[in-house]
Motif scaffolding. Structure first.
Motif, mmCIF file in Angstrom:
data_model
loop_
_atom_site.group_PDB
_atom_site.id
_atom_site.type_symbol
_atom_site.label_atom_id
_atom_site.label_comp_id
_atom_site.label_asym_id
_atom_site.label_seq_id
_atom_site.Cartn_x
_atom_site.Cartn_y
_atom_site.Cartn_z
ATOM 1 N N ILE A 1 -11.423 -54.574 -14.951
ATOM 2 C CA ILE A 1 -11.837 -53.688 -15.649
ATOM 3 C C ILE A 1 -11.111 -53.698 -17.141
ATOM 4 O O ILE A 1 -10.451 -54.488 -17.353
ATOM 5 N N GLY A 2 -11.879 -52.744 -18.334
ATOM 6 C CA GLY A 2 -11.536 -52.943 -19.360
ATOM 7 C C GLY A 2 -11.519 -51.786 -20.060
ATOM 8 O O GLY A 2 -11.938 -50.575 -19.499
ATOM 9 N N VAL A 3 -10.630 -51.395 -20.927
ATOM 10 C CA VAL A 3 -10.516 -50.054 -21.752
ATOM 11 C C VAL A 3 -10.501 -50.249 -23.175
ATOM 12 O O VAL A 3 -9.976 -51.191 -23.784
ATOM 13 N N VAL A 4 -11.403 -49.610 -23.844
ATOM 14 C CA VAL A 4 -11.448 -49.496 -25.387
ATOM 15 C C VAL A 4 -11.275 -48.082 -25.657
ATOM 16 O O VAL A 4 -11.787 -47.311 -25.069
ATOM 17 N N ILE A 5 -10.723 -47.775 -26.882
ATOM 18 C CA ILE A 5 -10.416 -46.626 -27.210
ATOM 19 C C ILE A 5 -11.314 -46.047 -28.169
ATOM 20 O O ILE A 5 -11.440 -46.795 -29.418
ATOM 21 N N CYS A 6 -12.214 -45.176 -27.998
ATOM 22 C CA CYS A 6 -12.990 -44.271 -29.003
ATOM 23 C C CYS A 6 -13.835 -45.484 -29.800
ATOM 24 O O CYS A 6 -14.822 -45.817 -29.529
ATOM 25 N N TYR A 7 -13.536 -45.557 -31.080
ATOM 26 C CA TYR A 7 -13.882 -46.165 -32.240
ATOM 27 C C TYR A 7 -14.182 -47.617 -31.967
ATOM 28 O O TYR A 7 -15.610 -48.158 -32.225
ATOM 29 N N ASP A 8 -13.539 -48.398 -30.935
ATOM 30 C CA ASP A 8 -13.740 -49.567 -30.182
ATOM 31 C C ASP A 8 -15.136 -49.924 -29.638
ATOM 32 O O ASP A 8 -15.543 -50.890 -29.819
ATOM 33 N N VAL A 9 -15.464 -48.730 -29.024
ATOM 34 C CA VAL A 9 -16.764 -48.973 -28.322
ATOM 35 C C VAL A 9 -18.146 -48.954 -29.118
ATOM 36 O O VAL A 9 -18.946 -49.515 -28.699
ATOM 37 N N ILE B 1 -7.142 -58.478 -27.119
ATOM 38 C CA ILE B 1 -8.387 -58.231 -26.414
ATOM 39 C C ILE B 1 -8.330 -58.756 -24.964
ATOM 40 O O ILE B 1 -7.846 -59.933 -24.773
ATOM 41 N N GLN B 2 -8.256 -57.577 -24.169
ATOM 42 C CA GLN B 2 -7.816 -58.020 -22.584
ATOM 43 C C GLN B 2 -8.703 -57.187 -21.546
ATOM 44 O O GLN B 2 -9.285 -56.307 -21.877
ATOM 45 N N THR B 3 -8.647 -57.822 -20.433
ATOM 46 C CA THR B 3 -8.903 -57.086 -19.108
ATOM 47 C C THR B 3 -7.898 -56.867 -18.291
ATOM 48 O O THR B 3 -6.713 -57.353 -18.481
ATOM 49 N N PHE B 4 -8.094 -56.214 -17.222
ATOM 50 C CA PHE B 4 -7.174 -55.730 -16.460
ATOM 51 C C PHE B 4 -7.343 -55.900 -14.803
ATOM 52 O O PHE B 4 -8.433 -55.325 -14.478
ATOM 53 N N ASP B 5 -6.652 -56.448 -14.230
ATOM 54 C CA ASP B 5 -7.079 -56.748 -12.747
ATOM 55 C C ASP B 5 -6.331 -55.621 -11.978
ATOM 56 O O ASP B 5 -5.155 -55.049 -12.101
ATOM 57 N N THR B 6 -7.209 -54.921 -11.206
ATOM 58 C CA THR B 6 -6.684 -53.931 -10.343
ATOM 59 C C THR B 6 -7.092 -54.062 -8.800
ATOM 60 O O THR B 6 -7.829 -54.797 -8.744
ATOM 61 N N ASP B 7 -6.811 -53.065 -8.065
ATOM 62 C CA ASP B 7 -7.278 -53.163 -6.537
ATOM 63 C C ASP B 7 -8.642 -52.607 -6.453
ATOM 64 O O ASP B 7 -9.299 -52.816 -5.251
ATOM 65 N N CYS B 8 -9.357 -52.378 -7.632
ATOM 66 C CA CYS B 8 -10.864 -52.118 -7.427
ATOM 67 C C CYS B 8 -11.658 -53.226 -8.345
ATOM 68 O O CYS B 8 -12.730 -52.836 -8.471
ATOM 69 N N GLY B 9 -10.892 -54.224 -8.537
ATOM 70 C CA GLY B 9 -11.597 -55.226 -9.352
ATOM 71 C C GLY B 9 -11.243 -55.254 -10.942
ATOM 72 O O GLY B 9 -10.169 -54.578 -11.157
#
Length: 508
Positions: free
Chosen positions: A369-377, A359-367
């Motif tokens: 973010i997180g990504v979860v795939i379909c059923y995960d939400v 389970i992780q978040t990602f640093d981007t040049d826009c702050g």
């Protein structure tokens, strides 16, 4: 209402206002003899910090004022008396490069109280603090009703009772209701303040927009543009055909200046048509052979089109297990993998897919973010853990065959936006794919959801695509609105959790 007002104006103080200013000061502090500022004092303030001196004018009469200095945060916290903070009333403590707005006076003529004019002065100070990119507003507030209780309770106890609304203090109660928080109680602060027994409460209001970082290119974007791709399932002759179609959409959303492009879950599924003679479990493994090539091509697209791409998802084989994964391909050329954590019964039964464990978040040049795939939400724990790490945008690539499945994804995504005070973007596949087993029909409607408060759409929907139609959705989301919500929302979902009763944490 004691006085009828026809016109109210809030503006900067001018030296021509002094006579009326003096009159209102004398009336505001009747118990403190000779408490008003002299004309030379006002001239000095206007010469060193004119934008920090404010007045309320009612029907062309000065009826209130807020006076301020700029000081360092360290000096503001160390100063124990009014003489210290004002440099023995000389204002020599003012520093043009100070990061704190220190309030040295605020008052309203008693005849004009009860009209919320003081609130206007406080709001104007906050706006000035934001405009000047100052860290906070600090001042010591009098506690004029304390003299009535001095023989019964200590100043600290008085403060707590005012906070609990067991005691009303005309100054302190007002300041606390204007989002100021107490720092400490000060003794012998203002000489001659008998009503307060010379006690005061040091108060602070934090500027949530304060930025102390160097002004570099691409360090912070207050408005982030999202490009959501509602992908039409169609027969594709080969991998190059898929790349050609994907590049068309990336080019389109990049052309509108999007910061992110979001593809759906399993948008590469048309490539399985060549393996329809195999079992579904074997066909998904054959599809996984394309995953590395897709990742590399999308890295290339991210660089050439200057956009961050969330590649939806695709099968990926590791140590003999099939995972459902995607990649965040950043415009700087780097990439990071995310994995579907919760696997649907259908994915397990037909494809033998294994759930991820990171389970992780990602640093981007826009702050962040997180990504979860379909059923995960549909599992709120994932998004909450990401929100605790500072995630502001949650991306949800999905694949649903029926409207029932889509409804689950949509409503859970809306819930995640509300409970985590973040934006949630969803994108899925549409159309039919008759030549691929277990991928026959699709139902989708891409959308961006928001928290539910006054700064956002009343229904919590920022934008949504036409259902079951191939298209793109371009949406701007404002990061500053989230900052405001976190601090001053109608409710504070993230702050009001009862950590004394329950906790949520990662196991690894």
């Amino acid at each position: 209402m004691a006085i009828t007002i026809n016109k109210v104006e809030l503006r900067n103080l001018q030296i021509e206002d002094y006579k009326e200013l003096k009159k209102s000061m004398i009336e505001a502090y009747p118990e403190m003899v000779d408490s008003y500022w002299k004309e030379q004092d006002i001239e000095k303030l206007l010469s060193i910090f004119p934008e920090g001196q404010l007045v309320i004018v009612a029907d062309d009469v000065v009826v209130g004022s807020a006076l301020s200095l700029l000081v360092t945060e360290d000096f503001a916290f160390k100063s124990r008396t009014y003489k210290q903070i004002t440099g023995n009333y000389t204002f020599s403590t003012h520093q043009d490069d100070g990061e704190v707005l220190y309030g040295i006076d605020v008052f309203i003529n008693p005849k004009y109280r009860g009209l919320r004019l003081g609130r206007r002065l406080y709001d104007a100070r906050k706006e000035l603090c934001e405009q000047l990119n100052l860290k906070s507003i600090i001042f010591a507030g009098r506690i004029p009703n304390y003299g009535k209780y001095a023989n019964e309770i200590s100043p600290k106890e008085y403060l707590e009772k005012v906070k609990r609304k067991e005691i009303y203090d005309p100054v302190l109660s007002f300041q606390l209701s204007n989002d100021f928080h107490e720092v400490r109680v000060l003794k012998n602060y203002l000489e001659g303040d008998k009503a307060s027994q010379e006690y005061a409460v040091l108060l602070e209001w934090n500027n949530i927009y304060y930025d102390d970082s160097p002004k570099l290119i691409n360090t912070y974007k207050s408005v982030v543009r999202l490009g959501l791709i509602q992908w039409q399932m169609r027969s594709l002759g080969n991998l190059e055909s898929l790349f050609e179609q994907a590049e068309f959409f990336i080019d389109a959303v990049s052309g509108y200046g999007s910061d992110f492009a979001l593809f759906p879950e399993f948008f590469t599924a048309p490539l399985m048509a060549d393996y329809n003679h195999l079992s579904e479990a074997e066909a998904i493994k054959e599809l996984a052979r394309y995953t590395e090539a897709v990742k590399m091509k999308f890295q290339e697209f991210a660089i050439s089109y200057n956009i961050n791409i969330i590649t939806g998802s695709m099968p990926y084989i590791e140590n003999g297990h099939v995972y459902n994964v995607g990649f965040l391909c950043k415009r700087d050329g780097t990439n990071e993998m995310y994995r579907k954590i919760h696997i649907t019964p259908n994915e397990v039964f037909h494809w033998g897919i294994t759930g991820g464990d990171i389970i992780q978040t990602f640093d981007t040049d826009c702050g962040k973010i997180g990504v979860v795939i379909c059923y995960d939400v549909e599992f709120p724990e994932l998004a909450r853990l990401m929100a605790d790490e500072g995630m502001n945008i949650l991306f949800v690539p999905f694949l649903t065959d029926t409207q029932n499945g889509y409804t689950r994804v949509r409503h859970c995504a809306q819930a995640r936006a509300i409970e985590n005070e973040c934006y949630v973007a969803i994108a899925g596949c549409v159309g039919n794919l008759p030549k691929v087993n277990n991928m026959d029909i699709q139902f989708a409607q891409a959308a961006v959801f928001t928290p539910s408060d006054f700064a956002f759409p009343s229904n919590g929907i920022k934008a949504e695509a036409t259902p079951n139609t191939e298209m793109t959705l371009i949406v701007d989301v404002d990061m500053d609105l989230l900052k405001e919500l976190h601090e001053h929302g109608s409710v504070n979902t993230m702050k009001d959790r009862r950590h004394d009763l329950y906790q949520l944490k990662k196991m690894k």
